[in-house]
Design an enzyme around this catalytic site. Structure first.
Site, PDB file in Angstrom:
ATOM      1  N   HIS A 287     -64.581  -2.698   3.581  1.00 18.98           N
ATOM      2  CA  HIS A 287     -64.119  -1.324   3.823  1.00 18.98           C
ATOM      3  C   HIS A 287     -64.956  -0.670   3.087  1.00 18.98           C
ATOM      4  CE1 HIS A 287     -61.296  -1.512   7.367  1.00 18.98           C
ATOM      5  NE2 HIS A 287     -61.925  -3.339   6.739  1.00 18.98           N
ATOM      6  N   HIS A 330     -52.591  -4.267   0.797  1.00 16.89           N
ATOM      7  CA  HIS A 330     -52.320  -4.077  -0.655  1.00 16.89           C
ATOM      8  C   HIS A 330     -51.586  -2.929  -0.878  1.00 16.89           C
ATOM      9  CE1 HIS A 330     -52.581  -0.127   1.757  1.00 16.89           C
ATOM     10  NE2 HIS A 330     -52.848   0.456   0.853  1.00 16.89           N
ATOM     11  N   GLU A 336     -47.602   6.360  -0.778  1.00 11.44           N
ATOM     12  CA  GLU A 336     -48.551   7.129   0.906  1.00 11.44           C
ATOM     13  C   GLU A 336     -47.002   7.210   1.391  1.00 11.44           C
ATOM     14  OE1 GLU A 336     -50.822   3.597   1.723  1.00 11.44           O
ATOM     15  OE2 GLU A 336     -51.875   3.728  -0.189  1.00 11.44           O
ATOM     16  N   TYR A 345     -52.209   3.927  16.248  1.00  7.46           N
ATOM     17  CA  TYR A 345     -52.648   3.392  14.923  1.00  7.46           C
ATOM     18  C   TYR A 345     -52.713   1.841  14.919  1.00  7.46           C
ATOM     19  CZ  TYR A 345     -52.575   3.216   9.559  1.00  7.46           C
ATOM     20  OH  TYR A 345     -53.275   2.559   8.572  1.00  7.46           O
ATOM     21  N   HIS A 360     -43.958   4.185   2.069  1.00 10.39           N
ATOM     22  CA  HIS A 360     -44.905   2.805   1.285  1.00 10.39           C
ATOM     23  C   HIS A 360     -44.916   3.726  -0.400  1.00 10.39           C
ATOM     24  CE1 HIS A 360     -46.344   2.141   5.602  1.00 10.39           C
ATOM     25  NE2 HIS A 360     -45.216   1.357   5.050  1.00 10.39           N
ATOM     26  N   HIS A 366     -47.559  -3.037   1.924  1.00 11.57           N
ATOM     27  CA  HIS A 366     -47.616  -3.113   3.544  1.00 11.57           C
ATOM     28  C   HIS A 366     -49.331  -3.337   3.539  1.00 11.57           C
ATOM     29  CE1 HIS A 366     -49.546   0.395   0.736  1.00 11.57           C
ATOM     30  NE2 HIS A 366     -50.065   1.113   1.789  1.00 11.57           N
TER      31      HIS A 366
END
Length: 429
Positions: A287, A330, A336, A345, A360, A366
Site C-alpha cells: 500500500h 498500525h 484520527e 468501510y 484513534h 487499530h
C-alpha cells in the site's frame, strides 16, 4: 433549479448579480456603483505572502456594522478546543450513528454537537470534530464563525448553503468549505438531516502538494465550485448568531446579511464533489501511505505535520498482488477521527455504520477487525472494486479529547475493543 457556480479553488473570482455593480479598476471608489457600500473581508493578515493572502471585496446594500448589540446565546453542546480536565484512556473509541431523535426542532446551529476537539481557537491551532442533527431550515437567521473555517460533510439529506457570496447546494458525497468570518445559513431540502463538520481553528485548508505524483491527481482545483453573487430582496430583519472565542452571541439586524450585490477576491465558500477525486493506488504490491487520499490540508508550523488533513476513502480498484488489502494494523503519531458517509468501510464491515464515528488518538493501535482480517487473509486476490462507499478522516497532529456529551452519548460503543478479541496467536514455527 440549477444553482450557478464558478470553477476553481483559491481563484481570483469576480461576480455581480446586477450588471455594472462591480467597480472597475478601484476596490473602494469614492462612490461605488449603484451606491453600494464597499466592504473588505480579510481571511489572512494583510502582510501574508502574496500566494497565501486571502481576501474578498464585497459590494453590499448595507455594511455589516449595521446591527444591534450582541447578547449571550446558549449552545452548550458546541464546545471549542479540548477539555484537558477529562481523563481519557489511550484506547480506541467508536460511536454508532448519532440518533436523530429530537433533531426535528433544531436548525443547523442549535443541532450542532461536538464529539471531540483539540487545540485552542485563541491560539489558532487545532480542530473540532462535530455532527449536526437538524430538522429545521434557518430562515431569518444566520451564523458567522470567528473561531475557524467550517468544512461541512453532509451524510443524510441535501442542504442549501446561503452565504454572503451566493448560494451552494450540497448533497451527501459532496463537501463544502465556509471561510472563517463569512456569514451563512443552512436550508434543508430533505427534512431531518445529519452530517459531520470540521471546525478548523488553524491555517486555511488548501490543496496538498503533489510531490512525485506530479502535476495531476487527487483533487483538482477546477472541480471546486464557488457561488456567484446573489442577494436577498425580501425586506425584514435577521437574527445573527456569532461564535467568537468559544462563546456564542446573538444580535438583531434590520436587514438581511445576504445583501451583497457583487464581489471579487479569492476568499470564498466552495463545494467539491468527491466523485471527482482522482484516486492513486498501488498496481504492484503493498500500500502507499493513506496520505495519498488527502483532499485538503491545513498545515502547521512543522512541515509535513498537519494541523488537519481531510482524507477520503472513496470507491476504487484494488489490484495489488500478495498484499493484505484492507488497511494494515498500525499506530500513528497523528490522531484520527473517522466518519462514514455511506456504504461499508472495508476494515470494519459490520461495526462501522454511516453516521457513526471512530477515534484513534496518537499511538493507539487499530486496524481491521477479526472478520475483515480473516476474510482478507484468505481471499482470492483478483482485481477488486470497492464501490458504493465513502469514508473520511480528520487527521490531526493534536490529540482529540471527546466532550462530556460524546462520552455520555448512548451512541458510544463500549464494546468496540471486542472486535479484535478473536485475533489469536497464529505463529507456526
Amino acid at each position: 433549479m440549477t444553482i450557478p457556480c464558478q470553477s476553481g479553488f483559491g481563484n481570483e473570482y469576480a461576480s455581480e448579480a446586477v450588471p455594472g455593480a462591480l467597480p472597475q479598476g478601484r476596490n473602494s471608489p469614492q462612490r461605488a456603483p449603484l451606491d453600494l457600500y464597499p466592504e473588505l473581508i480579510s481571511g489572512t493578515a494583510f502582510t501574508a505572502p502574496r500566494h497565501e493572502n486571502r481576501r474578498s471585496w464585497l459590494y453590499r446594500r448595507q455594511p455589516s456594522v449595521v446591527s444591534g448589540r450582541y447578547q449571550p446565546y446558549a449552545q452548550p453542546r458546541w464546545q471549542t478546543g479540548g477539555d484537558r480536565s477529562i481523563a481519557l484512556p489511550p484506547e480506541p473509541m467508536r460511536w454508532q450513528p448519532v440518533p436523530l431523535e429530537g433533531a426535528a426542532d433544531a436548525d443547523f446551529v442549535d443541532g450542532m454537537h461536538t464529539l471531540a476537539a483539540n487545540g485552542d481557537c485563541e491560539a489558532q491551532t487545532g480542530i473540532g470534530a462535530l455532527v449536526y442533527l437538524a430538522g429545521r431550515s434557518m430562515v431569518r437567521r444566520a451564523f458567522v464563525n470567528a473561531d475557524g473555517e467550517m468544512l461541512l460533510v453532509p451524510q443524510q439529506g441535501r442542504i442549501v448553503l446561503t452565504t454572503e457570496m451566493g448560494v451552494l447546494e450540497v448533497k451527501p458525497g459532496e463537501i463544502a468549505l465556509v471561510p472563517r468570518g463569512v456569514v451563512f445559513k443552512v436550508g434543508l431540502l430533505d427534512g431531518i438531516s445529519r452530517g459531520y463538520v470540521c471546525e478548523n481553528y488553524g491555517a486555511h485548508f488548501r490543496l496538498p502538494e503533489l510531490g512525485p505524483i506530479g502535476s495531476n491527481g487527487l483533487a483538482n482545483a477546477r472541480d471546486f465550485l464557488a457561488p456567484v453573487a446573489a442577494f436577498e430582496q425580501e425586506e425584514g430583519g435577521y437574527e445573527l448568531v456569532k461564535k467568537a472565542g468559544g462563546r456564542f452571541w446573538r444580535a438583531p439586524t434590520r436587514q438581511s446579511p445576504f445583501n451583497v450585490v457583487a464581489w471579487h477576491g479569492n476568499l470564498a465558500p466552495v463545494k467539491y464533489d468527491t466523485a471527482n477525486f482522482m484516486t492513486i493506488g498501488s498496481i504492484s504490491f503493498d500500500h502507499p501511505d493513506p496520505s495519498i487520499f488527502t483532499v485538503l490540508t491545513s498545515p502547521s508550523d512543522t512541515p509535513g505535520t498537519a494541523n488537519c488533513d481531510f482524507v477520503i476513502f472513496p470507491p476504487r480498484w484494488l489490484v495489488m498482488e500478495d498484499t493484505f488489502r484492507p488497511p494494515w494494523y498500525h499506530r500513528n503519531l497523528m490522531s484520527e477521527f473517522m466518519g462514514l458517509v455511506y456504504g461499508e468501510y472495508d476494515a470494519k464491515p459490520g461495526g462501522f455504520k454511516p453516521g457513526g464515528a471512530s477515534l484513534h488518538n496518537c499511538m493507539v493501535p487499530h486496524g481491521p477487525d477479526e472478520e475483515a482480517f480473516t476474510k482478507a487473509s484468505q481471499a482470492d486476490l483478483k482485481p477488486q472494486k470497492l464501490d458504493n462507499t465513502l469514508a473520511f478522516m480528520f487527521e490531526s497532529r493534536y490529540r482529540f479529547i471527546p466532550t462530556a456529551w460524546a462520552l455520555q452519548s448512548p451512541a458510544l460503543d463500549h464494546d468496540y475493543a471486542d472486535c479484535w478479541a478473536g485475533l489469536q496467536d497464529q505463529y507456526k514455527p
